[in-house]
Design a protein around this motif. Structure first.
Motif, PDB file in Angstrom:
ATOM      1  N   SER A 121     -22.574   4.779 -48.615  1.00 53.17           N
ATOM      2  CA  SER A 121     -23.689   5.589 -47.801  1.00 53.17           C
ATOM      3  C   SER A 121     -24.854   5.586 -48.878  1.00 53.17           C
ATOM      4  CB  SER A 121     -23.228   7.017 -47.516  1.00 53.17           C
ATOM      5  OG  SER A 121     -22.911   7.652 -49.535  1.00 53.17           O
ATOM      6  N   LEU A 122     -25.330   5.007 -50.110  1.00 56.47           N
ATOM      7  CA  LEU A 122     -26.137   4.895 -50.919  1.00 56.47           C
ATOM      8  C   LEU A 122     -26.607   3.861 -50.424  1.00 56.47           C
ATOM      9  CD1 LEU A 122     -24.688   5.479 -54.123  1.00 56.47           C
ATOM     10  CD2 LEU A 122     -26.448   7.282 -52.857  1.00 56.47           C
ATOM     11  N   VAL A 123     -26.588   2.737 -49.715  1.00 56.85           N
ATOM     12  CA  VAL A 123     -26.875   1.606 -49.176  1.00 56.85           C
ATOM     13  C   VAL A 123     -27.252   1.562 -47.928  1.00 56.85           C
ATOM     14  CG1 VAL A 123     -25.623  -0.825 -48.074  1.00 56.85           C
ATOM     15  CG2 VAL A 123     -25.316   0.513 -50.894  1.00 56.85           C
ATOM     16  N   THR A 124     -26.135   2.626 -46.587  1.00 57.31           N
ATOM     17  CA  THR A 124     -26.541   2.682 -45.341  1.00 57.31           C
ATOM     18  C   THR A 124     -28.194   3.515 -45.242  1.00 57.31           C
ATOM     19  OG1 THR A 124     -25.470   4.404 -45.431  1.00 57.31           O
ATOM     20  CG2 THR A 124     -24.504   2.119 -44.646  1.00 57.31           C
ATOM     21  N   GLY A 125     -28.548   4.305 -46.627  1.00 55.16           N
ATOM     22  CA  GLY A 125     -29.240   5.201 -47.176  1.00 55.16           C
ATOM     23  C   GLY A 125     -29.293   6.318 -46.474  1.00 55.16           C
ATOM     24  N   VAL A 126     -28.256   7.125 -46.615  1.00 57.83           N
ATOM     25  CA  VAL A 126     -27.894   8.955 -46.406  1.00 57.83           C
ATOM     26  C   VAL A 126     -28.912   9.271 -47.335  1.00 57.83           C
ATOM     27  CG1 VAL A 126     -26.703  10.558 -46.240  1.00 57.83           C
ATOM     28  CG2 VAL A 126     -25.574   8.522 -45.494  1.00 57.83           C
ATOM     29  N   GLY A 127     -29.872  10.832 -46.145  1.00 54.82           N
ATOM     30  CA  GLY A 127     -30.742  10.967 -47.720  1.00 54.82           C
ATOM     31  C   GLY A 127     -31.902  10.518 -47.398  1.00 54.82           C
ATOM     32  N   CYS A 128     -32.421   9.567 -47.414  1.00 55.27           N
ATOM     33  CA  CYS A 128     -33.978   8.903 -46.579  1.00 55.27           C
ATOM     34  C   CYS A 128     -34.399   9.761 -45.681  1.00 55.27           C
ATOM     35  CB  CYS A 128     -33.567   7.373 -46.653  1.00 55.27           C
ATOM     36  SG  CYS A 128     -33.404   6.584 -47.462  1.00 55.27           S
ATOM     37  N   ASP A 129     -35.434   9.619 -45.534  1.00 62.65           N
ATOM     38  CA  ASP A 129     -36.679  10.480 -44.043  1.00 62.65           C
ATOM     39  C   ASP A 129     -36.068   9.342 -42.811  1.00 62.65           C
ATOM     40  OD1 ASP A 129     -37.936  11.873 -42.551  1.00 62.65           O
ATOM     41  OD2 ASP A 129     -39.792  11.249 -43.423  1.00 62.65           O
ATOM     42  N   ALA A 130     -35.373  10.028 -42.011  1.00 64.28           N
ATOM     43  CA  ALA A 130     -34.865   9.673 -41.369  1.00 64.28           C
ATOM     44  C   ALA A 130     -35.862   9.235 -40.017  1.00 64.28           C
ATOM     45  CB  ALA A 130     -33.169  10.123 -39.751  1.00 64.28           C
ATOM     46  N   GLU A 131     -36.649   9.912 -39.933  1.00 64.42           N
ATOM     47  CA  GLU A 131     -37.749   9.872 -38.986  1.00 64.42           C
ATOM     48  C   GLU A 131     -38.938   8.585 -39.802  1.00 64.42           C
ATOM     49  OE1 GLU A 131     -40.604  13.475 -38.987  1.00 64.42           O
ATOM     50  OE2 GLU A 131     -38.867  14.239 -38.304  1.00 64.42           O
ATOM     51  N   ALA A 132     -38.990   8.318 -41.059  1.00 58.95           N
ATOM     52  CA  ALA A 132     -39.883   6.981 -40.912  1.00 58.95           C
ATOM     53  C   ALA A 132     -39.980   5.922 -40.308  1.00 58.95           C
ATOM     54  CB  ALA A 132     -39.849   6.869 -42.725  1.00 58.95           C
ATOM     55  N   GLY A 133     -38.043   5.250 -39.950  1.00 64.47           N
ATOM     56  CA  GLY A 133     -37.467   4.167 -39.733  1.00 64.47           C
ATOM     57  C   GLY A 133     -37.533   3.244 -40.361  1.00 64.47           C
ATOM     58  N   GLU A 134     -37.974   3.448 -41.330  1.00 66.56           N
ATOM     59  CA  GLU A 134     -38.250   1.955 -42.220  1.00 66.56           C
ATOM     60  C   GLU A 134     -36.864   0.922 -43.267  1.00 66.56           C
ATOM     61  OE1 GLU A 134     -40.491   3.487 -45.364  1.00 66.56           O
ATOM     62  OE2 GLU A 134     -42.444   3.827 -44.511  1.00 66.56           O
ATOM     63  N   GLY A 135     -35.930   2.156 -42.484  1.00 66.88           N
ATOM     64  CA  GLY A 135     -34.085   1.235 -43.367  1.00 66.88           C
ATOM     65  C   GLY A 135     -34.271   1.505 -44.260  1.00 66.88           C
ATOM     66  N   PRO A 136     -32.638   1.513 -45.401  1.00 69.69           N
ATOM     67  CA  PRO A 136     -32.467   1.832 -46.853  1.00 69.69           C
ATOM     68  C   PRO A 136     -33.647   1.953 -47.808  1.00 69.69           C
ATOM     69  CG  PRO A 136     -30.955   0.453 -45.750  1.00 69.69           C
ATOM     70  CD  PRO A 136     -31.727   0.686 -44.081  1.00 69.69           C
ATOM     71  N   THR A 137     -34.023   2.891 -48.349  1.00 71.26           N
ATOM     72  CA  THR A 137     -34.846   1.933 -49.155  1.00 71.26           C
ATOM     73  C   THR A 137     -34.473   1.657 -50.405  1.00 71.26           C
ATOM     74  OG1 THR A 137     -35.749   4.351 -49.157  1.00 71.26           O
ATOM     75  CG2 THR A 137     -36.326   3.778 -50.665  1.00 71.26           C
ATOM     76  N   LEU A 138     -32.890   1.823 -50.622  1.00 70.92           N
ATOM     77  CA  LEU A 138     -32.772   1.464 -52.497  1.00 70.92           C
ATOM     78  C   LEU A 138     -32.610  -0.018 -52.100  1.00 70.92           C
ATOM     79  CD1 LEU A 138     -31.274   1.130 -55.265  1.00 70.92           C
ATOM     80  CD2 LEU A 138     -29.021   1.261 -53.787  1.00 70.92           C
ATOM     81  N   PRO A 139     -32.860  -0.677 -50.810  1.00 70.56           N
ATOM     82  CA  PRO A 139     -32.658  -2.156 -50.764  1.00 70.56           C
ATOM     83  C   PRO A 139     -34.063  -3.038 -50.869  1.00 70.56           C
ATOM     84  CG  PRO A 139     -31.386  -1.725 -49.109  1.00 70.56           C
ATOM     85  CD  PRO A 139     -31.333  -0.314 -50.122  1.00 70.56           C
ATOM     86  N   ARG A 140     -34.581  -2.249 -50.221  1.00 64.58           N
ATOM     87  CA  ARG A 140     -35.851  -2.577 -49.219  1.00 64.58           C
ATOM     88  C   ARG A 140     -36.803  -2.112 -51.595  1.00 64.58           C
ATOM     89  NH1 ARG A 140     -39.713   1.234 -48.105  1.00 64.58           N
ATOM     90  NH2 ARG A 140     -37.871   2.464 -47.408  1.00 64.58           N
ATOM     91  N   ARG A 141     -36.872  -1.496 -51.375  1.00 64.95           N
ATOM     92  CA  ARG A 141     -37.565  -0.918 -53.016  1.00 64.95           C
ATOM     93  C   ARG A 141     -36.714  -2.267 -54.138  1.00 64.95           C
ATOM     94  NH1 ARG A 141     -42.658  -0.684 -54.837  1.00 64.95           N
ATOM     95  NH2 ARG A 141     -42.538   0.247 -56.857  1.00 64.95           N
ATOM     96  N   VAL A 142     -35.788  -2.663 -53.830  1.00 65.03           N
ATOM     97  CA  VAL A 142     -35.557  -3.057 -55.033  1.00 65.03           C
ATOM     98  C   VAL A 142     -35.902  -4.864 -55.169  1.00 65.03           C
ATOM     99  CG1 VAL A 142     -33.224  -4.683 -55.980  1.00 65.03           C
ATOM    100  CG2 VAL A 142     -33.448  -2.462 -55.474  1.00 65.03           C
ATOM    101  N   ALA A 143     -35.741  -5.501 -53.736  1.00 62.93           N
ATOM    102  CA  ALA A 143     -36.900  -6.237 -53.115  1.00 62.93           C
ATOM    103  C   ALA A 143     -38.277  -6.455 -53.017  1.00 62.93           C
ATOM    104  CB  ALA A 143     -35.873  -6.532 -51.900  1.00 62.93           C
ATOM    105  N   GLU A 144     -38.850  -5.448 -53.112  1.00 62.23           N
ATOM    106  CA  GLU A 144     -40.320  -5.575 -53.403  1.00 62.23           C
ATOM    107  C   GLU A 144     -40.836  -6.184 -54.695  1.00 62.23           C
ATOM    108  OE1 GLU A 144     -41.018  -1.949 -49.860  1.00 62.23           O
ATOM    109  OE2 GLU A 144     -41.501  -1.498 -52.053  1.00 62.23           O
ATOM    110  N   LEU A 145     -39.626  -4.360 -55.306  1.00 61.17           N
ATOM    111  CA  LEU A 145     -39.702  -4.903 -56.864  1.00 61.17           C
ATOM    112  C   LEU A 145     -39.728  -6.057 -57.834  1.00 61.17           C
ATOM    113  CD1 LEU A 145     -38.491  -1.663 -58.507  1.00 61.17           C
ATOM    114  CD2 LEU A 145     -40.130  -1.971 -58.757  1.00 61.17           C
ATOM    115  N   LEU A 146     -38.612  -7.035 -56.904  1.00 65.71           N
ATOM    116  CA  LEU A 146     -38.539  -8.602 -57.897  1.00 65.71           C
ATOM    117  C   LEU A 146     -39.216  -9.372 -57.069  1.00 65.71           C
ATOM    118  CD1 LEU A 146     -33.960  -8.761 -56.887  1.00 65.71           C
ATOM    119  CD2 LEU A 146     -35.873  -8.086 -58.986  1.00 65.71           C
TER     120      LEU A 146
END
Length: 343
Positions: A121-146
Protein backbone atom coordinates in the motif's frame (compact mmCIF):
# COMPACT_ATOMS: atom_id res chain seq x y z
CA UNK A 1 11.74 -10.67 29.13
CA UNK A 2 13.45 -8.72 31.92
CA UNK A 3 11.92 -11.01 34.53
CA UNK A 4 12.99 -14.21 32.81
CA UNK A 5 16.47 -12.81 32.25
CA UNK A 6 16.78 -11.98 35.91
CA UNK A 7 15.51 -15.40 36.96
CA UNK A 8 18.09 -17.04 34.72
CA UNK A 9 20.80 -14.99 36.38
CA UNK A 10 19.44 -16.04 39.79
CA UNK A 11 20.04 -19.71 39.03
CA UNK A 12 23.77 -18.99 38.75
CA UNK A 13 24.14 -17.04 42.01
CA UNK A 14 24.95 -18.36 45.43
CA UNK A 15 22.87 -15.55 46.93
CA UNK A 16 19.88 -16.63 44.86
CA UNK A 17 17.10 -16.20 47.40
CA UNK A 18 18.07 -12.67 48.36
CA UNK A 19 18.63 -11.64 44.73
CA UNK A 20 15.35 -13.24 43.68
CA UNK A 21 13.33 -11.46 46.31
CA UNK A 22 14.83 -8.05 45.58
CA UNK A 23 14.51 -8.50 41.82
CA UNK A 24 10.91 -9.68 41.95
CA UNK A 25 9.94 -6.96 44.39
CA UNK A 26 11.39 -4.40 41.96
CA UNK A 27 9.87 -5.97 38.82
CA UNK A 28 6.41 -7.11 39.89
CA UNK A 29 6.00 -6.16 43.53
CA UNK A 30 6.77 -9.63 44.91
CA UNK A 31 6.98 -9.64 48.74
CA UNK A 32 10.40 -9.44 50.35
CA UNK A 33 12.17 -12.39 52.00
CA UNK A 34 11.39 -12.57 55.72
CA UNK A 35 13.94 -11.01 58.03
CA UNK A 36 14.96 -14.38 59.53
CA UNK A 37 16.13 -15.47 56.09
CA UNK A 38 18.10 -12.35 55.21
CA UNK A 39 19.62 -11.77 58.61
CA UNK A 40 22.58 -14.10 58.13
CA UNK A 41 23.70 -13.40 54.55
CA UNK A 42 27.26 -14.31 55.44
CA UNK A 43 26.15 -17.90 56.10
CA UNK A 44 24.19 -18.42 52.89
CA UNK A 45 26.47 -21.09 51.45
CA UNK A 46 25.26 -24.58 52.30
CA UNK A 47 22.17 -23.33 54.13
CA UNK A 48 19.55 -25.87 53.07
CA UNK A 49 16.69 -23.92 54.65
CA UNK A 50 17.71 -20.85 52.71
CA UNK A 51 17.94 -22.80 49.44
CA UNK A 52 14.52 -24.33 50.05
CA UNK A 53 13.08 -20.85 50.52
CA UNK A 54 14.82 -19.81 47.31
CA UNK A 55 13.19 -22.61 45.33
CA UNK A 56 9.81 -21.70 46.78
CA UNK A 57 10.33 -18.11 45.71
CA UNK A 58 11.30 -19.19 42.21
CA UNK A 59 8.22 -21.38 41.85
CA UNK A 60 6.03 -18.53 43.04
CA UNK A 61 7.82 -16.15 40.71
CA UNK A 62 7.16 -18.30 37.68
CA UNK A 63 3.50 -18.65 38.65
CA UNK A 64 3.28 -14.87 39.03
CA UNK A 65 5.08 -14.38 35.74
CA UNK A 66 2.69 -16.75 34.00
CA UNK A 67 -0.31 -14.90 35.39
CA UNK A 68 1.18 -11.55 34.39
CA UNK A 69 1.96 -12.77 30.88
CA UNK A 70 -1.54 -14.23 30.57
CA UNK A 71 -3.06 -10.94 31.64
CA UNK A 72 -0.84 -9.01 29.23
CA UNK A 73 -1.82 -11.33 26.39
CA UNK A 74 -5.47 -10.69 27.16
CA UNK A 75 -4.97 -6.92 27.09
CA UNK A 76 -3.05 -7.12 23.80
CA UNK A 77 -5.75 -9.34 22.27
CA UNK A 78 -8.46 -6.83 23.21
CA UNK A 79 -6.41 -3.95 21.81
CA UNK A 80 -5.82 -5.84 18.57
CA UNK A 81 -9.54 -6.53 18.23
CA UNK A 82 -10.41 -2.88 18.80
CA UNK A 83 -7.78 -1.59 16.37
CA UNK A 84 -8.92 -4.00 13.66
CA UNK A 85 -12.64 -3.30 14.11
CA UNK A 86 -12.19 0.48 14.17
CA UNK A 87 -9.74 0.62 11.27
CA UNK A 88 -10.86 2.03 7.92
CA UNK A 89 -8.38 1.68 5.09
CA UNK A 90 -8.15 4.79 2.89
CA UNK A 91 -8.32 4.25 -0.88
CA UNK A 92 -5.32 3.92 -3.17
CA UNK A 93 -4.01 7.06 -4.82
CA UNK A 94 -5.87 8.01 -7.99
CA UNK A 95 -4.23 9.03 -11.22
CA UNK A 96 -1.29 7.64 -13.18
CA UNK A 97 0.81 4.74 -11.92
CA UNK A 98 3.73 5.70 -14.14
CA UNK A 99 5.33 8.83 -15.50
CA UNK A 100 8.49 10.72 -16.31
CA UNK A 101 10.15 13.33 -14.11
CA UNK A 102 12.36 16.04 -15.61
CA UNK A 103 14.39 18.63 -13.73
CA UNK A 104 12.75 22.06 -13.84
CA UNK A 105 14.26 24.45 -16.40
CA UNK A 106 16.80 21.80 -17.37
CA UNK A 107 17.01 19.85 -20.58
CA UNK A 108 17.97 16.23 -20.32
CA UNK A 109 21.75 15.83 -20.50
CA UNK A 110 22.04 12.06 -20.53
CA UNK A 111 20.37 8.71 -20.90
CA UNK A 112 16.94 8.38 -19.35
CA UNK A 113 16.80 6.41 -16.10
CA UNK A 114 13.97 4.02 -15.24
CA UNK A 115 12.89 3.00 -11.75
CA UNK A 116 10.33 0.39 -10.72
CA UNK A 117 8.63 0.53 -7.32
CA UNK A 118 7.37 -2.87 -6.25
CA UNK A 119 5.38 -3.37 -3.09
CA UNK A 120 2.30 -2.89 -0.97
CA UNK A 121 0.00 0.00 0.00
CA UNK A 122 2.96 2.34 0.38
CA UNK A 123 3.54 1.92 -3.35
CA UNK A 124 -0.13 2.19 -4.34
CA UNK A 125 -0.29 5.46 -2.41
CA UNK A 126 -2.79 4.67 0.34
CA UNK A 127 -3.09 7.90 2.33
CA UNK A 128 -2.40 10.26 -0.59
CA UNK A 129 -4.95 12.91 -1.51
CA UNK A 130 -7.32 10.89 -3.67
CA UNK A 131 -8.84 14.03 -5.17
CA UNK A 132 -5.51 15.29 -6.48
CA UNK A 133 -5.35 12.53 -9.07
CA UNK A 134 -1.55 12.75 -9.32
CA UNK A 135 -0.79 9.11 -8.58
CA UNK A 136 1.19 7.70 -5.65
CA UNK A 137 3.47 10.29 -4.08
CA UNK A 138 6.44 8.11 -3.10
CA UNK A 139 7.55 6.89 -6.56
CA UNK A 140 6.71 10.18 -8.24
CA UNK A 141 8.62 12.26 -5.71
CA UNK A 142 11.67 9.95 -5.70
CA UNK A 143 11.83 10.23 -9.50
CA UNK A 144 11.63 14.03 -9.28
CA UNK A 145 14.46 14.17 -6.73
CA UNK A 146 16.70 11.88 -8.79
CA UNK A 147 15.98 13.84 -11.95
CA UNK A 148 16.97 17.05 -10.23
CA UNK A 149 20.16 15.54 -8.81
CA UNK A 150 21.28 13.79 -11.99
CA UNK A 151 20.05 16.16 -14.65
CA UNK A 152 18.34 13.41 -16.64
CA UNK A 153 14.79 12.27 -17.27
CA UNK A 154 13.70 9.62 -14.77
CA UNK A 155 10.82 7.34 -15.61
CA UNK A 156 8.94 5.72 -12.76
CA UNK A 157 6.48 2.85 -12.56
CA UNK A 158 4.50 1.85 -9.46
CA UNK A 159 3.68 -1.85 -9.36
CA UNK A 160 1.84 -2.31 -6.10
CA UNK A 161 -1.05 -4.08 -4.49
CA UNK A 162 -2.57 -2.98 -1.22
CA UNK A 163 -2.07 -5.73 1.35
CA UNK A 164 0.65 -7.45 -0.67
CA UNK A 165 3.22 -9.65 1.02
CA UNK A 166 6.32 -11.10 -0.63
CA UNK A 167 4.27 -14.00 -1.96
CA UNK A 168 2.03 -11.57 -3.81
CA UNK A 169 5.03 -9.78 -5.26
CA UNK A 170 6.29 -13.05 -6.70
CA UNK A 171 3.01 -14.45 -7.96
CA UNK A 172 1.14 -11.42 -9.27
CA UNK A 173 3.55 -8.54 -9.75
CA UNK A 174 6.72 -10.12 -11.13
CA UNK A 175 5.11 -10.68 -14.56
CA UNK A 176 4.54 -6.91 -14.75
CA UNK A 177 8.20 -6.30 -13.89
CA UNK A 178 9.18 -8.53 -16.80
CA UNK A 179 6.83 -6.63 -19.12
CA UNK A 180 8.40 -3.31 -18.11
CA UNK A 181 11.89 -4.71 -18.70
CA UNK A 182 10.83 -5.77 -22.18
CA UNK A 183 9.31 -2.34 -22.89
CA UNK A 184 12.49 -0.54 -21.83
CA UNK A 185 14.60 -2.91 -23.91
CA UNK A 186 12.48 -2.27 -27.00
CA UNK A 187 13.24 1.46 -26.62
CA UNK A 188 16.97 0.95 -26.15
CA UNK A 189 16.77 1.58 -22.40
CA UNK A 190 16.99 -0.51 -19.28
CA UNK A 191 15.63 -0.59 -15.75
CA UNK A 192 18.21 1.09 -13.55
CA UNK A 193 16.75 0.44 -10.13
CA UNK A 194 13.98 -1.47 -8.37
CA UNK A 195 12.69 -0.36 -4.97
CA UNK A 196 10.98 -3.20 -3.07
CA UNK A 197 8.68 -2.09 -0.23
CA UNK A 198 7.49 -5.00 1.90
CA UNK A 199 7.50 -6.59 5.33
CA UNK A 200 4.56 -5.23 7.32
CA UNK A 201 1.95 -7.37 5.60
CA UNK A 202 4.14 -10.43 6.07
CA UNK A 203 4.25 -9.71 9.79
CA UNK A 204 0.48 -9.23 9.80
CA UNK A 205 -0.08 -12.54 8.04
CA UNK A 206 2.09 -14.31 10.62
CA UNK A 207 0.35 -12.93 13.70
CA UNK A 208 -3.14 -11.72 12.80
CA UNK A 209 -3.88 -14.47 10.28
CA UNK A 210 -2.30 -17.11 12.53
CA UNK A 211 0.25 -18.36 10.00
CA UNK A 212 3.35 -19.09 12.08
CA UNK A 213 5.02 -20.66 9.05
CA UNK A 214 5.43 -17.08 7.77
CA UNK A 215 7.90 -16.26 10.53
CA UNK A 216 10.81 -13.84 10.08
CA UNK A 217 13.18 -16.61 9.01
CA UNK A 218 10.75 -17.79 6.33
CA UNK A 219 10.24 -14.18 5.27
CA UNK A 220 13.97 -13.82 4.68
CA UNK A 221 13.97 -16.81 2.35
CA UNK A 222 10.94 -15.58 0.43
CA UNK A 223 12.35 -12.06 0.17
CA UNK A 224 15.64 -13.41 -1.13
CA UNK A 225 13.64 -15.25 -3.80
CA UNK A 226 11.88 -12.02 -4.83
CA UNK A 227 15.16 -10.11 -5.08
CA UNK A 228 16.77 -12.90 -7.10
CA UNK A 229 13.76 -13.02 -9.44
CA UNK A 230 13.97 -9.26 -9.92
CA UNK A 231 17.68 -9.39 -10.65
CA UNK A 232 17.16 -12.23 -13.12
CA UNK A 233 14.64 -10.06 -14.99
CA UNK A 234 16.43 -6.71 -14.89
CA UNK A 235 20.06 -7.80 -15.05
CA UNK A 236 23.13 -7.40 -12.85
CA UNK A 237 23.54 -3.68 -13.59
CA UNK A 238 20.23 -2.83 -11.93
CA UNK A 239 20.32 -1.74 -8.29
CA UNK A 240 17.79 -3.14 -5.82
CA UNK A 241 16.88 -1.12 -2.72
CA UNK A 242 14.97 -2.42 0.32
CA UNK A 243 13.73 0.63 2.28
CA UNK A 244 13.30 0.30 6.01
CA UNK A 245 9.72 0.68 7.26
CA UNK A 246 9.22 1.45 10.95
CA UNK A 247 5.96 1.45 12.91
CA UNK A 248 7.47 2.74 16.15
CA UNK A 249 5.53 5.78 17.31
CA UNK A 250 2.90 5.44 14.58
CA UNK A 251 -0.23 7.34 15.76
CA UNK A 252 -2.54 4.40 15.04
CA UNK A 253 -0.90 2.23 17.69
CA UNK A 254 0.71 4.75 20.01
CA UNK A 255 -2.29 5.10 22.41
CA UNK A 256 -2.45 1.35 22.94
CA UNK A 257 0.24 0.07 25.25
CA UNK A 258 1.50 -2.69 25.39
CA UNK A 259 0.24 -3.37 21.83
CA UNK A 260 2.32 -0.51 20.39
CA UNK A 261 5.50 -1.93 21.92
CA UNK A 262 4.69 -5.47 20.77
CA UNK A 263 4.09 -4.34 17.18
CA UNK A 264 7.23 -2.20 17.06
CA UNK A 265 9.39 -5.03 18.38
CA UNK A 266 7.81 -7.59 16.05
CA UNK A 267 8.20 -5.34 13.02
CA UNK A 268 11.84 -4.89 13.95
CA UNK A 269 12.35 -8.64 13.54
CA UNK A 270 11.16 -8.48 9.93
CA UNK A 271 13.20 -5.34 9.28
CA UNK A 272 16.32 -7.08 10.56
CA UNK A 273 15.74 -9.88 8.05
CA UNK A 274 15.59 -7.32 5.24
CA UNK A 275 18.87 -5.85 6.42
CA UNK A 276 20.43 -9.32 6.58
CA UNK A 277 19.27 -10.33 3.10
CA UNK A 278 20.61 -7.09 1.60
CA UNK A 279 23.93 -7.45 3.41
CA UNK A 280 24.45 -11.07 2.37
CA UNK A 281 23.63 -10.36 -1.26
CA UNK A 282 25.81 -7.26 -1.27
CA UNK A 283 28.76 -9.18 0.16
CA UNK A 284 28.24 -11.67 -2.66
CA UNK A 285 28.84 -8.85 -5.13
CA UNK A 286 25.20 -8.10 -5.99
CA UNK A 287 23.85 -4.55 -6.14
CA UNK A 288 21.37 -4.91 -3.30
CA UNK A 289 21.11 -2.39 -0.45
CA UNK A 290 19.03 -1.79 2.66
CA UNK A 291 17.91 1.78 3.35
CA UNK A 292 18.25 2.10 7.11
CA UNK A 293 17.52 5.82 7.24
CA UNK A 294 14.22 5.28 5.39
CA UNK A 295 13.08 3.45 8.51
CA UNK A 296 13.87 6.43 10.73
CA UNK A 297 11.06 8.68 9.57
CA UNK A 298 10.05 10.82 12.56
CA UNK A 299 6.45 9.75 13.30
CA UNK A 300 4.71 13.07 13.95
CA UNK A 301 0.93 13.15 13.63
CA UNK A 302 0.91 15.73 10.83
CA UNK A 303 2.62 13.42 8.32
CA UNK A 304 -0.01 10.66 8.57
CA UNK A 305 -3.38 10.37 6.89
CA UNK A 306 -6.62 9.88 8.77
CA UNK A 307 -6.01 6.18 9.51
CA UNK A 308 -2.97 7.10 11.59
CA UNK A 309 -0.89 4.39 9.94
CA UNK A 310 -0.18 5.41 6.33
CA UNK A 311 1.66 8.62 5.46
CA UNK A 312 -0.16 11.51 3.84
CA UNK A 313 1.30 13.37 0.85
CA UNK A 314 3.65 15.34 3.10
CA UNK A 315 4.78 12.20 4.87
CA UNK A 316 5.43 10.40 1.59
CA UNK A 317 7.40 13.40 0.31
CA UNK A 318 9.63 13.42 3.39
CA UNK A 319 10.11 9.68 3.16
CA UNK A 320 10.93 10.01 -0.54
CA UNK A 321 13.90 12.25 0.30
CA UNK A 322 15.36 9.53 2.51
CA UNK A 323 14.74 6.82 -0.07
CA UNK A 324 16.16 8.92 -2.92
CA UNK A 325 19.39 9.59 -1.04
CA UNK A 326 20.04 5.89 -0.45
CA UNK A 327 18.88 5.02 -3.95
CA UNK A 328 21.50 7.33 -5.42
CA UNK A 329 24.16 5.47 -3.46
CA UNK A 330 22.76 2.11 -4.50
CA UNK A 331 22.77 3.10 -8.15
CA UNK A 332 26.33 4.44 -7.77
CA UNK A 333 25.43 7.44 -9.92
CA UNK A 334 27.36 10.69 -9.31
CA UNK A 335 25.34 13.91 -8.88
CA UNK A 336 25.07 16.06 -11.99
CA UNK A 337 27.39 18.73 -10.49
CA UNK A 338 30.23 16.33 -9.73
CA UNK A 339 31.82 16.76 -13.14
CA UNK A 340 31.64 13.05 -13.87
CA UNK A 341 29.65 11.56 -16.67
CA UNK A 342 26.92 9.16 -15.58
CA UNK A 343 27.75 5.55 -16.50
Amino acid sequence: AHLLRDLTRVLHLDHCALYTARTLRRRIGFPAIPEQVTANKEHLHGDSTYMLRSRQLLRSAFRAAGAALGGTAGVVACQVAYVRLSFQLPPDATGPTSGTASAAALRSSGTRRNIIFLGDSLVTGVGCDAEAGEGPTLPRRVAELLSGRLGVDVGWLALGETGADVGTLTERLMPQVQSEVARCGAQGERVDAVVIVCGLNDMKSCFLHFQPQLNPHAFAGRLRGVVEAVRTSVGDECAVLLPGVSVEGVPRFEPFWPLSTCIARAAGMWEEQKRTVAHEMSVAGQRVAFSAQAGRLLPTRDIFCRDGMHPNDRGYAIWAELVAEDLLSAMALPPKDSGEAPP
